[in-house]
Design an enzyme around this catalytic site. Structure first.
Site, PDB file in Angstrom:
ATOM      1  N   GLY A  49      27.206  16.949  -9.227  1.00 27.50           N
ATOM      2  CA  GLY A  49      26.027  17.809  -9.223  1.00 27.50           C
ATOM      3  C   GLY A  49      25.285  17.608 -10.526  1.00 27.50           C
ATOM      4  N   CYS A  81      32.119  12.973 -11.400  1.00 27.04           N
ATOM      5  CA  CYS A  81      30.783  12.822 -11.982  1.00 27.04           C
ATOM      6  C   CYS A  81      30.424  14.009 -12.888  1.00 27.04           C
ATOM      7  CB  CYS A  81      29.761  12.565 -10.878  1.00 27.04           C
ATOM      8  SG  CYS A  81      28.261  11.827 -11.541  1.00 27.04           S
ATOM      9  N   ILE A 141      26.088   7.918  -9.127  1.00 30.76           N
ATOM     10  CA  ILE A 141      24.749   8.515  -9.110  1.00 30.76           C
ATOM     11  C   ILE A 141      24.502   9.168 -10.470  1.00 30.76           C
ATOM     12  CG2 ILE A 141      23.210  10.172  -7.975  1.00 30.76           C
ATOM     13  CD1 ILE A 141      25.224  10.003  -5.544  1.00 30.76           C
ATOM     14  N   ARG A 142      23.581   8.608 -11.244  1.00 27.27           N
ATOM     15  CA  ARG A 142      23.334   9.102 -12.608  1.00 27.27           C
ATOM     16  C   ARG A 142      24.660   9.424 -13.299  1.00 27.27           C
ATOM     17  NH1 ARG A 142      18.572   9.769 -14.363  1.00 27.27           N
ATOM     18  NH2 ARG A 142      18.990  11.429 -15.818  1.00 27.27           N
ATOM     19  N   HIS A 177      31.940   9.238  -6.914  1.00 36.06           N
ATOM     20  CA  HIS A 177      32.056  10.324  -5.925  1.00 36.06           C
ATOM     21  C   HIS A 177      32.896   9.941  -4.714  1.00 36.06           C
ATOM     22  CE1 HIS A 177      28.775  12.827  -7.596  1.00 36.06           C
ATOM     23  NE2 HIS A 177      28.235  11.677  -7.948  1.00 36.06           N
ATOM     24  N   GLU A 179      34.368  11.802  -2.797  1.00 37.86           N
ATOM     25  CA  GLU A 179      34.122  12.804  -1.741  1.00 37.86           C
ATOM     26  C   GLU A 179      33.028  12.370  -0.777  1.00 37.86           C
ATOM     27  OE1 GLU A 179      33.332  13.093  -4.916  1.00 37.86           O
ATOM     28  OE2 GLU A 179      31.393  14.105  -5.190  1.00 37.86           O
TER      29      GLU A 179
HETATM   30  N1  GLN Z   1      23.900  13.298 -14.319  1.00 36.13           N
HETATM   31  C1  GLN Z   1      24.632  14.430 -13.789  1.00 36.13           C
HETATM   32  C2  GLN Z   1      25.064  15.383 -14.893  1.00 36.13           C
HETATM   33  O1  GLN Z   1      24.697  15.246 -15.994  1.00 36.13           O
HETATM   34  C3  GLN Z   1      25.833  14.023 -12.993  1.00 36.13           C
HETATM   35  C4  GLN Z   1      25.395  13.370 -11.696  1.00 36.13           C
HETATM   36  C5  GLN Z   1      26.331  13.535 -10.558  1.00 36.13           C
HETATM   37  O2  GLN Z   1      27.223  14.404 -10.546  1.00 36.13           O
HETATM   38  N2  GLN Z   1      26.087  12.757  -9.541  1.00 36.13           N
HETATM   39  O3  GLN Z   1      25.788  16.310 -14.620  1.00 36.13           O
END
Ligand code: GLN
Length: 197
Positions: A49, A81, A141-142, A177, A179
């Site tokens: 998240g 993440c 993802i990021r 991830h 999940e």
């Molecule tokens: N960039 C998000 C953060 O700083 C993490 C991204 C993710 O959980 N997909 O929390």
């Protein structure tokens, strides 16, 4: 053995995907938004998240100190993440002062937030993973990466030169991830670790 009761922090992020993955891995599951829910679980998953938003909500819901206390007592945990970021002992690029991601200090590691995100926003890779046979398809993802691990932390996986999965006792963290992919092997590794002495 009775199934361990695993909570998923449900303030923000992909809670539902973790609940499904944990159930398929043999755990009993529950969402955690309140202190009494936190007190009732054997272990906690912190989902993907946004770690700064989750930190803000942890403060708002008065869960931050109770969660730190349970982790200090040794509660097992897994973070993906954003969850990896929060479980770290130190966060680099944690965000603006006053709204930054809070290190819960559950795993002795330094994590850089949005580390891959500065290069590419998201990507997928097939990774070797200690304790799992055959490659793990990883969705980033990021994503953060791990820049330092303490002596008690085992590196489970790398993407290129960067550490992206770790374990310290019954605590696990992945920058990606699992999940989201339907592959339950990492969740099974976590749930089976809960049964170990
Ligand atoms: N960039 C998000 C953060 O700083 C993490 C991204 C993710 O959980 N997909 O929390």
């Amino acid at each position: 053995m009775t199934a361990p009761r695993v909570g998923v922090l449900a303030l923000q992020g992909d809670t539902r995907e973790h609940l499904a993955a944990l159930r398929e891995a043999g755990a009993e599951t529950t969402t955690v938004r309140r202190v009494r829910e936190l007190e009732a679980v054997d272990a906690l998953v912190i989902p993907g998240g946004e770690s700064t938003t989750m930190s803000h909500l942890l403060r708002e819901f008065e869960l931050l100190e109770p969660l730190r206390a349970r982790l200090a007592e040794g509660m097992p945990a897994y973070g993906s993440c954003a969850g990896m970021i929060l479980l770290a002992s130190e966060i680099l690029d944690a965000g603006e002062p006053g709204r930054a991601a809070e290190p819960l200090k559950a795993i002795d590691m330094t994590v850089r937030r949005n580390a891959f995100g500065r290069q590419v926003d998201s990507f997928e890779a097939d990774l070797d993973f200690v304790g799992i046979d055959g490659p793990v398809h990883a969705v980033f993802i990021r994503a953060p990466w791990v820049e330092r691990v303490g002596p008690d932390v085992e590196v489970l996986s790398r993407a290129g030169e960067h550490i992206v999965a770790v374990r310290q006792g019954k605590r696990f963290a992945t920058a990606f991830h699992p999940e989201m992919t339907g592959d339950r092997r990492i969740h099974r590794l976590f749930v089976s670790a809960l049964a170990d002495r």
